[in-house]
Enzyme design. Structure first.
Site, PDB file in Angstrom:
ATOM      1  N   SER A 198      -8.375 -30.046 -31.024  1.00 54.64           N
ATOM      2  CA  SER A 198      -9.251 -28.929 -30.334  1.00 54.64           C
ATOM      3  C   SER A 198      -9.044 -27.579 -31.125  1.00 54.64           C
ATOM      4  O   SER A 198     -10.125 -26.917 -31.293  1.00 54.64           O
ATOM      5  CB  SER A 198      -9.075 -28.865 -28.775  1.00 54.64           C
ATOM      6  OG  SER A 198      -9.309 -29.946 -28.189  1.00 54.64           O
ATOM      7  N   CYS A 210      -5.790 -34.257 -27.111  1.00 53.85           N
ATOM      8  CA  CYS A 210      -6.422 -33.686 -25.872  1.00 53.85           C
ATOM      9  C   CYS A 210      -7.529 -34.999 -25.504  1.00 53.85           C
ATOM     10  O   CYS A 210      -7.526 -35.657 -24.591  1.00 53.85           O
ATOM     11  CB  CYS A 210      -6.953 -32.503 -25.829  1.00 53.85           C
ATOM     12  SG  CYS A 210      -7.713 -32.312 -24.430  1.00 53.85           S
ATOM     13  N   CYS A 233      -5.445 -35.133 -22.605  1.00 54.81           N
ATOM     14  CA  CYS A 233      -5.812 -34.870 -21.305  1.00 54.81           C
ATOM     15  C   CYS A 233      -7.130 -35.700 -20.726  1.00 54.81           C
ATOM     16  O   CYS A 233      -7.176 -35.708 -19.739  1.00 54.81           O
ATOM     17  CB  CYS A 233      -6.541 -33.386 -21.592  1.00 54.81           C
ATOM     18  SG  CYS A 233      -5.289 -32.342 -22.652  1.00 54.81           S
ATOM     19  N   LYS A 271      -6.384 -39.301 -19.982  1.00 55.81           N
ATOM     20  CA  LYS A 271      -5.583 -39.291 -18.781  1.00 55.81           C
ATOM     21  C   LYS A 271      -6.211 -38.889 -17.339  1.00 55.81           C
ATOM     22  O   LYS A 271      -6.084 -39.356 -16.226  1.00 55.81           O
ATOM     23  CB  LYS A 271      -4.463 -37.999 -19.130  1.00 55.81           C
ATOM     24  CG  LYS A 271      -3.486 -37.826 -17.568  1.00 55.81           C
ATOM     25  CD  LYS A 271      -2.815 -36.548 -17.772  1.00 55.81           C
ATOM     26  CE  LYS A 271      -3.643 -35.219 -17.887  1.00 55.81           C
ATOM     27  NZ  LYS A 271      -2.813 -33.886 -18.210  1.00 55.81           N
ATOM     28  N   TYR A 329     -17.306 -34.180 -31.639  1.00 56.00           N
ATOM     29  CA  TYR A 329     -16.679 -33.355 -32.357  1.00 56.00           C
ATOM     30  C   TYR A 329     -17.058 -33.199 -34.060  1.00 56.00           C
ATOM     31  O   TYR A 329     -17.078 -32.358 -34.748  1.00 56.00           O
ATOM     32  CB  TYR A 329     -14.847 -33.582 -32.349  1.00 56.00           C
ATOM     33  CG  TYR A 329     -14.513 -32.848 -31.174  1.00 56.00           C
ATOM     34  CD1 TYR A 329     -13.257 -32.108 -31.599  1.00 56.00           C
ATOM     35  CD2 TYR A 329     -14.776 -32.929 -30.068  1.00 56.00           C
ATOM     36  CE1 TYR A 329     -12.404 -31.361 -30.489  1.00 56.00           C
ATOM     37  CE2 TYR A 329     -14.202 -32.439 -29.065  1.00 56.00           C
ATOM     38  CZ  TYR A 329     -13.033 -31.474 -29.345  1.00 56.00           C
ATOM     39  OH  TYR A 329     -12.217 -30.807 -28.257  1.00 56.00           O
ATOM     40  N   TYR A 372       5.863 -33.214 -16.634  1.00 53.68           N
ATOM     41  CA  TYR A 372       4.308 -33.309 -16.188  1.00 53.68           C
ATOM     42  C   TYR A 372       3.887 -34.613 -16.485  1.00 53.68           C
ATOM     43  O   TYR A 372       3.048 -35.336 -15.690  1.00 53.68           O
ATOM     44  CB  TYR A 372       3.621 -32.029 -16.257  1.00 53.68           C
ATOM     45  CG  TYR A 372       3.047 -31.839 -17.630  1.00 53.68           C
ATOM     46  CD1 TYR A 372       1.865 -32.560 -17.917  1.00 53.68           C
ATOM     47  CD2 TYR A 372       3.780 -31.100 -18.688  1.00 53.68           C
ATOM     48  CE1 TYR A 372       1.345 -32.280 -19.162  1.00 53.68           C
ATOM     49  CE2 TYR A 372       3.123 -30.947 -19.767  1.00 53.68           C
ATOM     50  CZ  TYR A 372       2.054 -31.628 -20.154  1.00 53.68           C
ATOM     51  OH  TYR A 372       1.423 -31.340 -21.472  1.00 53.68           O
ATOM     52  N   ILE A 373       4.006 -34.979 -17.733  1.00 50.81           N
ATOM     53  CA  ILE A 373       3.279 -36.176 -18.345  1.00 50.81           C
ATOM     54  C   ILE A 373       4.101 -37.316 -17.568  1.00 50.81           C
ATOM     55  O   ILE A 373       3.316 -38.264 -17.032  1.00 50.81           O
ATOM     56  CB  ILE A 373       3.534 -36.480 -19.831  1.00 50.81           C
ATOM     57  CG1 ILE A 373       2.991 -35.256 -20.327  1.00 50.81           C
ATOM     58  CG2 ILE A 373       3.118 -37.812 -20.228  1.00 50.81           C
ATOM     59  CD1 ILE A 373       3.154 -35.339 -22.017  1.00 50.81           C
ATOM     60  N   GLU A 426       2.917 -37.508 -13.926  1.00 53.27           N
ATOM     61  CA  GLU A 426       1.290 -37.589 -13.838  1.00 53.27           C
ATOM     62  C   GLU A 426       0.962 -39.201 -13.901  1.00 53.27           C
ATOM     63  O   GLU A 426       0.232 -39.862 -13.172  1.00 53.27           O
ATOM     64  CB  GLU A 426       0.659 -37.088 -14.947  1.00 53.27           C
ATOM     65  CG  GLU A 426       0.402 -35.470 -14.731  1.00 53.27           C
ATOM     66  CD  GLU A 426      -0.251 -34.760 -15.818  1.00 53.27           C
ATOM     67  OE1 GLU A 426      -0.804 -33.698 -15.352  1.00 53.27           O
ATOM     68  OE2 GLU A 426      -0.153 -35.086 -16.915  1.00 53.27           O
ATOM     69  N   GLY A 476       9.582 -36.159 -23.754  1.00 50.38           N
ATOM     70  CA  GLY A 476       9.410 -34.751 -24.545  1.00 50.38           C
ATOM     71  C   GLY A 476       8.526 -35.020 -25.793  1.00 50.38           C
ATOM     72  O   GLY A 476       8.256 -36.414 -25.915  1.00 50.38           O
ATOM     73  N   ASP A 496       0.224 -26.953 -30.858  1.00 48.93           N
ATOM     74  CA  ASP A 496       1.459 -27.543 -30.379  1.00 48.93           C
ATOM     75  C   ASP A 496       2.471 -27.448 -31.191  1.00 48.93           C
ATOM     76  O   ASP A 496       3.661 -27.435 -31.401  1.00 48.93           O
ATOM     77  CB  ASP A 496       1.323 -28.890 -29.848  1.00 48.93           C
ATOM     78  CG  ASP A 496       0.521 -29.117 -28.340  1.00 48.93           C
ATOM     79  OD1 ASP A 496       0.140 -28.134 -27.916  1.00 48.93           O
ATOM     80  OD2 ASP A 496       0.666 -30.198 -27.907  1.00 48.93           O
ATOM     81  N   HIS A 525     -14.425 -20.609   5.305  1.00 53.13           N
ATOM     82  CA  HIS A 525     -14.168 -21.419   6.360  1.00 53.13           C
ATOM     83  C   HIS A 525     -15.104 -22.580   6.480  1.00 53.13           C
ATOM     84  O   HIS A 525     -16.344 -22.380   6.447  1.00 53.13           O
ATOM     85  CB  HIS A 525     -13.952 -20.925   7.584  1.00 53.13           C
ATOM     86  CG  HIS A 525     -13.159 -21.573   8.601  1.00 53.13           C
ATOM     87  ND1 HIS A 525     -11.962 -22.067   8.716  1.00 53.13           N
ATOM     88  CD2 HIS A 525     -13.782 -22.122   9.868  1.00 53.13           C
ATOM     89  CE1 HIS A 525     -11.790 -22.616  10.009  1.00 53.13           C
ATOM     90  NE2 HIS A 525     -12.841 -22.977  10.491  1.00 53.13           N
ATOM     91  N   GLU A 569      -8.992 -21.034   1.676  1.00 53.57           N
ATOM     92  CA  GLU A 569      -9.099 -19.947   2.466  1.00 53.57           C
ATOM     93  C   GLU A 569      -7.504 -19.380   2.941  1.00 53.57           C
ATOM     94  O   GLU A 569      -7.467 -18.239   3.228  1.00 53.57           O
ATOM     95  CB  GLU A 569      -9.690 -20.176   3.795  1.00 53.57           C
ATOM     96  CG  GLU A 569      -9.021 -21.187   4.764  1.00 53.57           C
ATOM     97  CD  GLU A 569     -10.041 -21.334   5.977  1.00 53.57           C
ATOM     98  OE1 GLU A 569     -10.174 -20.266   6.673  1.00 53.57           O
ATOM     99  OE2 GLU A 569     -10.575 -22.398   6.181  1.00 53.57           O
TER     100      GLU A 569
END
Length: 451
Positions: free
Chosen positions: A14, A42, A47, A50, A98, A177-178, A181, A261, A302, A434, A439
């Protein structure tokens, strides 16, 4: 000295694609080389696939909820092959887009591995050399496996989308996080998921309260989470992969996935033929303008190991073009970047954690946790977490943390206000929408605590 091109970009992810297109729009002659598939991590193995798996995994609970809401529904088993075929069709479509974007921008594409012969010359694996006034390295990163005997038996996030069949059980190693997830995704798809993490709590570096909230929900939803535990031994058996943990446990799993990692893709790039400096993790060292120690060479994304997020790589690429081709030196802004972790429930965050903020200055913590209307109505136990970190001195909102369905959508909008420097008083001046979960961000009037 004349060059074949004004800019040669190494890497078709990207960040590299955006930089190439925007540079070409200035009238520069641009070429780009990608050795694998256009779109990078990605689009091809990160991304996008996933998030599509996140969507797929959420339907089991949606069907369950629909029944309690009065709908007559019948959910059969998950057809991995049907989903996977559609997924790869979508990735093919995106890769084609792309390529079209580059071609329509008059960027010359080389389907080859590119390495550096010298500060201005790129050597292609398909043969030939191209000279460039400027070279931009945007080669991204790759998942790494631990230095462990038989680690090759395990898979990484690169291979998870390519599995012929979903395993009945999987052990996921890691707590970032990977790892989290994919633990939620595979659990939602009906795989029995066990997760080992050597630390005391998952999602290190994120807000402690949010980390605990997510971990509790993961366990409640069926993930067998073992913190303070690591992989000790593994070996292949006829019926799977035998694993022994540091807690003494032994078990056979259908698959083992390492999410321990990622390292920058700098090996065998020919960087030794330049003055580019490499950091301890193998990252390319750059200044605030993404320029390396070799003036003709820049790096983004990265491979620099700064903030490893796709939108950040894109912004770095655009700042590079402003600096080099538009004559407007533009430092990269890495401050107050909103992000989302697509666990179930999601986690949206921007700014400081409570722990970071209290080490910096006195703060007030506004926090609430509640059962959202949609789930409370049918007797579900899931709870939402909303949290604002506020400076006592300036009243500025220093951080926002949301753990809830669609937290990624909410944090994008909250991020606009926080990036603009909004105060807690300005949040309070906004009328609530609401009934919504969001909120709560404008109705928390009293601090839960100070730190």
């Amino acid at each position: 000295m004349s060059f074949d091109v004004d800019l040669f970009v190494i890497g078709g992810g990207s960040g590299g694609v955006r930089a190439a297109r925007v540079a070409a729009a200035t009238g520069a002659k641009v070429a780009l080389a990608e050795e694998f598939r256009m779109g990078g991590t990605c689009v091809i193995r990160g991304c996008v696939p996933k998030k599509l798996m996140v969507y797929a995994s959420s339907y089991r609970e949606i069907f369950h909820d629909a029944s309690d809401y009065g709908w007559e529904v019948s959910a059969g088993g998950f057809d991995w092959h049907k989903f996977r075929n559609r997924l790869h069709g979508e990735l093919d479509r995106l890769e084609g887009i792309y390529r079209s974007l580059l071609s329509n921008s008059d960027v010359t594409i080389h389907d080859a591995r590119a390495t550096l012969k010298d500060p201005h010359t790129v050597r292609l694996s398909t043969g030939g050399e191209i000279t460039a006034k400027h070279i931009l390295i945007a080669t991204g990163g790759h998942p790494v496996k631990p230095d462990l005997e038989n680690a090759d038996l395990g898979i990484t996030s690169n291979e998870i989308f390519l599995l012929e069949d979903l395993p009945k059980s999987i052990l996921i190693i890691g707590g970032g996080y990977i790892a989290c997830e994919f633990a939620c995704i595979l659990n939602g798809l009906g795989v029995e998921v066990t997760q080992f993490y050597r630390g005391a709590q998952i999602l290190r570096g994120f807000d402690d309260e949010a980390r605990g909230h997510i971990a509790d929900h993961m366990v409640r939803n069926g993930v067998k989470l073992h913190v303070g535990t690591n992989l000790l031994e593994m070996r292949k058996q006829d019926d799977g992969i035998w694993v022994k943990g540091t807690d003494g446990s032994e078990r056979i799993y259908g698959e083992v996935m390492f999410a321990t990692g990622r390292d920058p893709n700098t090996s065998d790039l020919g960087l030794e033929n330049t003055d580019v400096k490499i950091g301890r993790r193998g990252q390319i060292e750059v200044d605030k303008f993404s320029q390396t120690a070799q003036p003709s060479i820049y790096a983004i994304g990265d491979v620099t190991n700064r903030v490893n997020l796709t939108p950040v790589a894109i912004r770095e690429g655009m700042a590079f073009v402003e600096t080099v081709f538009n004559g407007t030196p533009t430092p990269v802004d890495h401050d107050l970047i909103p992000s989302a972790v697509f666990t179930q429930p999601e986690y949206g965050t921007i700014g400081l954690t409570e722990e970071e903020a209290r080490d910096q200055e006195p703060v007030d913590i506004y926090c609430t946790s509640f059962k959202p209307m949609q789930r409370a109505f049918i007797g579900r136990d899931e709870r939402v977490l909303m949290k604002l970190i506020v400076s006592q001195e300036t009243d500025k909102v220093l951080g926002c943390h949301i753990v809830a369905d669609h937290a990624g959508e909410m944090i994008q909008l909250a991020g606009v206000a926080i990036k603009m420097g909004a105060t807690k008083a300005q949040f309070d001046q906004v009328c609530a929408v609401h009934p919504t979960m969001a909120e709560e961000l404008v109705t928390m009037k009293t601090p839960m605590r100070s730190a």
